[in-house]
Design a protein around this motif. Sequence first.
Motif, PDB file in Angstrom:
ATOM      1  N   HIS A 296     -32.044 -60.813   6.623  1.00  0.00           N
ATOM      2  CA  HIS A 296     -30.607 -61.103   6.534  1.00  0.00           C
ATOM      3  C   HIS A 296     -30.219 -61.315   5.084  1.00  0.00           C
ATOM      4  O   HIS A 296     -30.977 -61.903   4.292  1.00  0.00           O
ATOM      5  CB  HIS A 296     -30.270 -62.366   7.346  1.00  0.00           C
ATOM      6  CG  HIS A 296     -28.833 -62.786   7.167  1.00  0.00           C
ATOM      7  ND1 HIS A 296     -27.787 -62.154   7.787  1.00  0.00           N
ATOM      8  CD2 HIS A 296     -28.290 -63.784   6.407  1.00  0.00           C
ATOM      9  CE1 HIS A 296     -26.656 -62.740   7.439  1.00  0.00           C
ATOM     10  NE2 HIS A 296     -26.934 -63.718   6.600  1.00  0.00           N
ATOM     11  N   THR A 297     -29.014 -60.835   4.728  1.00  0.00           N
ATOM     12  CA  THR A 297     -28.462 -61.082   3.403  1.00  0.00           C
ATOM     13  C   THR A 297     -27.032 -61.589   3.551  1.00  0.00           C
ATOM     14  O   THR A 297     -26.325 -61.209   4.478  1.00  0.00           O
ATOM     15  CB  THR A 297     -28.448 -59.799   2.544  1.00  0.00           C
ATOM     16  OG1 THR A 297     -27.737 -58.771   3.239  1.00  0.00           O
ATOM     17  CG2 THR A 297     -29.866 -59.324   2.272  1.00  0.00           C
ATOM     18  N   GLY A 298     -26.642 -62.457   2.603  1.00  0.00           N
ATOM     19  CA  GLY A 298     -25.280 -63.001   2.635  1.00  0.00           C
ATOM     20  C   GLY A 298     -25.218 -64.330   3.378  1.00  0.00           C
ATOM     21  O   GLY A 298     -26.239 -64.900   3.790  1.00  0.00           O
ATOM     22  N   ASP A 299     -24.010 -64.819   3.535  1.00  0.00           N
ATOM     23  CA  ASP A 299     -23.767 -66.091   4.215  1.00  0.00           C
ATOM     24  C   ASP A 299     -24.230 -66.001   5.668  1.00  0.00           C
ATOM     25  O   ASP A 299     -24.038 -64.982   6.334  1.00  0.00           O
ATOM     26  CB  ASP A 299     -22.277 -66.418   4.155  1.00  0.00           C
ATOM     27  CG  ASP A 299     -21.966 -67.799   4.720  1.00  0.00           C
ATOM     28  OD1 ASP A 299     -22.916 -68.575   4.913  1.00  0.00           O
ATOM     29  OD2 ASP A 299     -20.778 -68.074   4.987  1.00  0.00           O
ATOM     30  N   SER A 300     -24.824 -67.063   6.187  1.00  0.00           N
ATOM     31  CA  SER A 300     -25.355 -67.052   7.559  1.00  0.00           C
ATOM     32  C   SER A 300     -24.334 -67.496   8.594  1.00  0.00           C
ATOM     33  O   SER A 300     -24.526 -67.261   9.793  1.00  0.00           O
ATOM     34  CB  SER A 300     -26.597 -67.961   7.652  1.00  0.00           C
ATOM     35  OG  SER A 300     -27.645 -67.441   6.865  1.00  0.00           O
ATOM     36  N   SER A 333     -31.667 -55.683  10.747  1.00  0.00           N
ATOM     37  CA  SER A 333     -31.119 -56.258   9.515  1.00  0.00           C
ATOM     38  C   SER A 333     -29.666 -56.646   9.740  1.00  0.00           C
ATOM     39  O   SER A 333     -28.921 -55.950  10.446  1.00  0.00           O
ATOM     40  CB  SER A 333     -31.216 -55.253   8.354  1.00  0.00           C
ATOM     41  OG  SER A 333     -30.392 -54.130   8.605  1.00  0.00           O
ATOM     42  N   THR A 334     -29.277 -57.793   9.178  1.00  0.00           N
ATOM     43  CA  THR A 334     -27.883 -58.266   9.261  1.00  0.00           C
ATOM     44  C   THR A 334     -27.403 -58.597   7.850  1.00  0.00           C
ATOM     45  O   THR A 334     -28.155 -59.081   7.019  1.00  0.00           O
ATOM     46  CB  THR A 334     -27.770 -59.516  10.149  1.00  0.00           C
ATOM     47  OG1 THR A 334     -28.656 -60.540   9.654  1.00  0.00           O
ATOM     48  CG2 THR A 334     -28.132 -59.197  11.588  1.00  0.00           C
ATOM     49  N   ILE A 343     -24.663 -54.842  11.080  1.00  0.00           N
ATOM     50  CA  ILE A 343     -25.947 -54.976  11.785  1.00  0.00           C
ATOM     51  C   ILE A 343     -26.556 -53.585  11.937  1.00  0.00           C
ATOM     52  O   ILE A 343     -25.865 -52.641  12.332  1.00  0.00           O
ATOM     53  CB  ILE A 343     -25.757 -55.613  13.175  1.00  0.00           C
ATOM     54  CG1 ILE A 343     -25.086 -56.986  13.051  1.00  0.00           C
ATOM     55  CG2 ILE A 343     -27.091 -55.732  13.904  1.00  0.00           C
ATOM     56  CD1 ILE A 343     -24.745 -57.626  14.389  1.00  0.00           C
ATOM     57  N   VAL A 344     -27.863 -53.483  11.641  1.00  0.00           N
ATOM     58  CA  VAL A 344     -28.575 -52.214  11.807  1.00  0.00           C
ATOM     59  C   VAL A 344     -29.846 -52.469  12.596  1.00  0.00           C
ATOM     60  O   VAL A 344     -30.634 -53.365  12.269  1.00  0.00           O
ATOM     61  CB  VAL A 344     -28.918 -51.577  10.445  1.00  0.00           C
ATOM     62  CG1 VAL A 344     -29.752 -50.306  10.656  1.00  0.00           C
ATOM     63  CG2 VAL A 344     -27.646 -51.254   9.670  1.00  0.00           C
ATOM     64  N   ILE A 345     -30.048 -51.679  13.668  1.00  0.00           N
ATOM     65  CA  ILE A 345     -31.305 -51.685  14.433  1.00  0.00           C
ATOM     66  C   ILE A 345     -31.918 -50.301  14.283  1.00  0.00           C
ATOM     67  O   ILE A 345     -31.295 -49.300  14.631  1.00  0.00           O
ATOM     68  CB  ILE A 345     -31.065 -52.003  15.927  1.00  0.00           C
ATOM     69  CG1 ILE A 345     -30.453 -53.386  16.096  1.00  0.00           C
ATOM     70  CG2 ILE A 345     -32.367 -51.901  16.698  1.00  0.00           C
ATOM     71  CD1 ILE A 345     -28.988 -53.397  16.281  1.00  0.00           C
ATOM     72  N   ARG A 346     -33.152 -50.268  13.782  1.00  0.00           N
ATOM     73  CA  ARG A 346     -33.801 -48.976  13.515  1.00  0.00           C
ATOM     74  C   ARG A 346     -35.191 -48.973  14.132  1.00  0.00           C
ATOM     75  O   ARG A 346     -35.931 -49.975  14.055  1.00  0.00           O
ATOM     76  CB  ARG A 346     -33.880 -48.742  12.004  1.00  0.00           C
ATOM     77  CG  ARG A 346     -34.488 -47.404  11.608  1.00  0.00           C
ATOM     78  CD  ARG A 346     -34.345 -47.163  10.108  1.00  0.00           C
ATOM     79  NE  ARG A 346     -34.990 -48.210   9.323  1.00  0.00           N
ATOM     80  CZ  ARG A 346     -36.290 -48.207   9.016  1.00  0.00           C
ATOM     81  NH1 ARG A 346     -37.084 -47.225   9.422  1.00  0.00           N
ATOM     82  NH2 ARG A 346     -36.792 -49.198   8.284  1.00  0.00           N
ATOM     83  N   ASP A 347     -35.522 -47.851  14.789  1.00  0.00           N
ATOM     84  CA  ASP A 347     -36.869 -47.729  15.372  1.00  0.00           C
ATOM     85  C   ASP A 347     -37.539 -46.451  14.870  1.00  0.00           C
ATOM     86  O   ASP A 347     -36.923 -45.648  14.171  1.00  0.00           O
ATOM     87  CB  ASP A 347     -36.806 -47.764  16.906  1.00  0.00           C
ATOM     88  CG  ASP A 347     -36.055 -46.570  17.495  1.00  0.00           C
ATOM     89  OD1 ASP A 347     -36.335 -45.431  17.088  1.00  0.00           O
ATOM     90  OD2 ASP A 347     -35.172 -46.777  18.369  1.00  0.00           O
TER      91      ASP A 347
END
Length: 412
Positions: A296-300, A333-334, A343-347
């Motif tokens: 994760h990057t940036g504010d949570s 990744s968020t 948001i990215v989901i990669r397989d």
Amino acid sequence: MLEVFIQQTQAMRRHVEMLHALFKSATEGIIVVDSWGEIQLVNPKAQALFGYDEGELLGKKIETLIPQRYAKKHVDHRMNYAQQPKARSMGGNFDLKAKRKDDSEFPVEVSLSPFSTSDGDYIVSFIIDISERKKQEVALLEAHHEIQNLNADLEKRVEQRTRELARAMEELEQSKQEVMRALEKERQLNDMKTKFVTIASHEFRTPLATILSSASLIGRYVHSEEDEKRQKHVQRIKSTVNNLTEILNDFLSLGKLEEGQIRNVPVVFNLYEFCKEMVDELRSVCKENQQVLYEHTGDSEVCIDRHLLKNVLINLISNAAKYSGEGKDIFLSTEKVDSKLNIVIRDQGIGIPEQDVPYVFDRFFRAQNSGTIQGTGLGLNIVYKYVQLMNGDIHLDSKLNEGTRVSLVLPT
């Protein structure tokens, strides 16, 4: 010579008698005034018009027969006329009023004609009572106004009927469209029911057969040394029950979405901690040596519907694990940028054929290469609807035998 004189005298007498008869029997009022405006002669018709007896008007000023409010001005007009007398109508374009003996007024038309005798200058007035004409003019004007009002009313009615007809046509068209939409929805519903029966019969039959088979085999393993075999079949039953639960959850979610029971209710929470907990929960769906790697990057801190986001991520990550082989990691990744969450989901799984990609979010659609991998074809359709509820966007890229990448953009 005498005889000629007598003949001329007789002829003159006849002319005078004829003039006198014309004067007496004229259908117009005739009044003769001198240069001072005094009445010298009045015929019977004029006496009747003004309501005077014979001889009663003689010697009176002509202003006697004019309404008081116009009398003074009339004197000026009369004197001006005497300077340049000529035959003409009186009043020009103005309506003339005359006054009777009883002070009542009536509309008149007056023509003036000057003449001279050895006694002096005179003016003869020809007077016509136009009361009936005025009544007819008023009646005609009223009729004209009535016709105008009727025309205006008719135009309004026509315009109103036109609007009503247009509105009726519009409502008819809307009703037609609603009927067409209802028929289309019913057709889709029937198609969905058919697909549901087909998928349900297939997806339920196989797991149930597995459960029945494993349960039968467990009953045969009665010795303690066969415990490992029993546990193997217990795990098969558990896994199959989980698959059935997933199928039922898909159908339940779809039903709730169709009925509008699911709402978008954003809450503030810590995204990083949320995703870490979810990744831990999803270890059970991963294959051997397969794991979900999260960054994760940036504010949570975000403000999103927590329940909808969890369902979306679980569905997408479960798909990534299901369609990837053992040892193939899934990447999550968020990133929070301003008021957006990416948001990215990669397989690294089997991917989706290029011709199937445009249809992956359609209800009951399954890619050609899904083979025997269990699924209802509802997961991505439900994900798409959840993302819409959250006012977000979803995009999918995939290459056959290389993997799939799903990207989400959600408002925070």
